[in-house]
Scaffold this motif. Structure first.
Motif, short mmCIF file in Angstrom:
data_model
loop_
_atom_site.label_atom_id
_atom_site.label_comp_id
_atom_site.label_asym_id
_atom_site.label_seq_id
_atom_site.Cartn_x
_atom_site.Cartn_y
_atom_site.Cartn_z
N HIS A 38 16.42 160.03 -58.94
CA HIS A 38 15.33 159.31 -58.29
C HIS A 38 15.39 157.82 -58.59
O HIS A 38 14.72 157.01 -57.94
CB HIS A 38 13.98 159.86 -58.73
CG HIS A 38 13.82 159.97 -60.22
ND1 HIS A 38 13.68 158.88 -61.05
CD2 HIS A 38 13.80 161.05 -61.03
CE1 HIS A 38 13.56 159.27 -62.29
NE2 HIS A 38 13.65 160.61 -62.33
N GLU A 39 16.22 157.43 -59.59
CA GLU A 39 16.42 156.02 -59.95
C GLU A 39 15.10 155.31 -60.27
O GLU A 39 14.96 154.09 -60.08
CB GLU A 39 17.14 155.28 -58.82
CG GLU A 39 18.48 155.88 -58.40
CD GLU A 39 19.56 155.73 -59.47
OE1 GLU A 39 19.36 154.93 -60.41
OE2 GLU A 39 20.60 156.40 -59.36
N GLY A 40 14.11 156.06 -60.73
CA GLY A 40 12.83 155.45 -61.10
C GLY A 40 11.89 155.23 -59.94
O GLY A 40 10.83 154.62 -60.10
N SER A 41 12.24 155.74 -58.75
CA SER A 41 11.41 155.55 -57.56
C SER A 41 10.72 156.86 -57.20
O SER A 41 11.38 157.88 -56.96
CB SER A 41 12.28 155.08 -56.38
OG SER A 41 11.61 155.27 -55.16
N MET A 42 9.38 156.85 -57.13
CA MET A 42 8.66 158.06 -56.74
C MET A 42 8.98 158.43 -55.29
O MET A 42 9.06 159.62 -54.95
CB MET A 42 7.15 157.85 -56.92
CG MET A 42 6.31 159.07 -56.54
SD MET A 42 6.76 160.60 -57.42
CE MET A 42 6.17 160.20 -59.07
N GLU A 43 9.18 157.45 -54.46
CA GLU A 43 9.53 157.73 -53.06
C GLU A 43 10.84 158.52 -52.98
O GLU A 43 10.95 159.51 -52.25
CB GLU A 43 9.66 156.44 -52.27
CG GLU A 43 10.03 156.65 -50.80
CD GLU A 43 10.19 155.35 -50.04
OE1 GLU A 43 10.62 155.40 -48.88
OE2 GLU A 43 9.89 154.28 -50.61
N LEU A 44 11.84 158.10 -53.77
CA LEU A 44 13.11 158.81 -53.77
C LEU A 44 12.99 160.18 -54.43
O LEU A 44 13.63 161.14 -54.01
CB LEU A 44 14.18 157.97 -54.47
CG LEU A 44 14.56 156.66 -53.79
CD1 LEU A 44 15.67 155.95 -54.56
CD2 LEU A 44 14.99 156.90 -52.34
N ALA A 45 12.18 160.28 -55.46
CA ALA A 45 11.97 161.57 -56.11
C ALA A 45 11.36 162.57 -55.13
O ALA A 45 11.76 163.74 -55.08
CB ALA A 45 11.07 161.40 -57.33
N LYS A 46 10.40 162.12 -54.36
CA LYS A 46 9.77 163.00 -53.35
C LYS A 46 10.78 163.38 -52.28
O LYS A 46 10.78 164.52 -51.80
CB LYS A 46 8.56 162.31 -52.73
CG LYS A 46 7.40 162.16 -53.70
CD LYS A 46 6.21 161.46 -53.05
CE LYS A 46 5.02 161.40 -54.00
NZ LYS A 46 3.86 160.70 -53.40
#
Length: 354
Positions: free
Chosen positions: A30-38
């Motif tokens: 996710h590289e620290g991004s909640m958008e990418l984690a989702k």
């Protein structure tokens, strides 16, 4: 939704190889991004994974500042574990609670590997199972702490000797928990020829009461490594997962994406359909061959009524509509009830006791 506990507590079925429980290991992709984690959660669910797993740590509690790299530095040039982990440790309790809720909405199980006691405390209530990293297989106090949550345990066995694995299993079983073992090789990436999939069979042999799975670090390719692992008895699979394999970093380039996952599951179903179960029997589709390609006892020459049959009176030819050649010992010595022409397929009604 599948429940991983069903794959850990039910004895390994020796009569059928079944579809495995598949964990998409998102790690810190996710590289620290909640958008990418989702996005990772949604794509893992769309691809057909049963669970998605992250990793939860603080660099300061995981690695000392002079800890050297153990990955391919041509792909990930960072030379310090502490430096690399510091870039990916921003997610904590609030972020993982959000991801748990999204997983519930998407119908996929949430998991994250804890690397310290603090993260374990807030992760345990969110998960059905606790994953212990290969790097902690000798960490007796941490294993004991994790067992204290009373959850099923997934134990990775990478870079471990049989003795080390057995010792960790003993610590877990002392807590009244039966773990599942995850064979893996701690190379990033692992060359196909170094996957050592035979260890799956070895673990099943040495720990016959435990379910065995496989955590994969090979390049995705055609996903045949995972297929082979299942055929060797892996009930649970874990493979690194990303939304873009071309991204720089330690875990993207050897991860599968949604298309790889879908391709693997479709191929695995096809393979399993061709394997079937292990019962030895004649199949319904073979019935025409049983009737027409097998042989019957046939008169090798004309036999007069009342004659006692000898082996010289008999041969065997297709089809199998008459007396089977397996009964030749019972037929020799019987008497012909009638005149029997040469090349007649014999039936029991043609014969009588002498």
């Amino acid at each position: 939704m599948k429940h991983i506990s069903d794959y850990m507590t039910i004895p390994v079925c020796e009569q059928r190889i079944a579809m495995p429980y598949v964990i998409a290991e998102a790690g810190v992709n996710h590289e620290g991004s909640m958008e990418l984690a989702k996005r990772l959660v949604c794509e893992a669910a769309e691809g057909g994974a049963d669970a998605i797993k992250f990793q939860t740590y603080r660099a300061a509690t995981l690695a000392s500042k002079d800890s050297p790299a153990y990955w391919d530095t041509s792909k990930e040039p960072t030379k310090s574990q502490y430096e690399l982990f510091s870039r990916h440790d921003s997610f904590w309790k609030n972020e993982f609670e959000q991801l748990k809720r999204l997983c519930d909405d998407e119908g996929i199980a949430f998991m994250s590997t804890p690397f310290d006691t603090e993260s374990a405390r807030f992760l345990a209530p969110l998960m059905d199972v606790v994953k212990i990293s290969s790097s902690d297989i000798t960490n007796k106090p941490f294993i004991r702490y994790l067992c204290g949550f009373g959850k099923p345990i997934l134990l990775s066995t990478g870079a471990s000797s049989l003795h080390e694995t057995a010792e960790a299993v003993e610590w877990i079983e002392d807590a009244g928990i039966r773990p599942a073992l995850m064979h893996c090789v701690l190379n990033y990436p692992t060359a196909d020829e170094n996957a050592a999939l035979g260890m799956i069979v070895g673990l099943r042999r040495h720990f016959p009461d435990l379910a065995v799975g496989y955590s994969d670090h090979t390049l995705p390719g055609d996903m045949h490594i995972l297929t082979t692992a299942v055929l060797l008895g892996a009930r649970i699979l874990e493979k690194h997962f990303t939304f873009d394999k071309t991204l720089p970093g330690n875990d993207h380039y050897h991860a599968m994406d949604k298309r790889d996952l879908t391709r693997f599951l479709e191929g695995m179903r096809t393979v399993l359909a061709s394997v079937g179960d292990f019962a030895v029997r004649s199949l319904p589709s073979e019935e025409p061959a049983r009737k027409n390609a097998r042989r019957s006892l046939v008169a090798a020459r004309a036999i007069a009524a009342g004659s006692v049959l000898s082996e010289n009176d008999l041969t065997w030819k297709r089809p199998a509509s008459g007396i089977s050649p397996r009964c030749i010992d019972e037929v020799v010595g019987l008497r012909a009830r009638r005149d029997i022409d040469e090349d007649t397929v014999l039936s029991w009604s043609d014969l009588d006791r002498a």
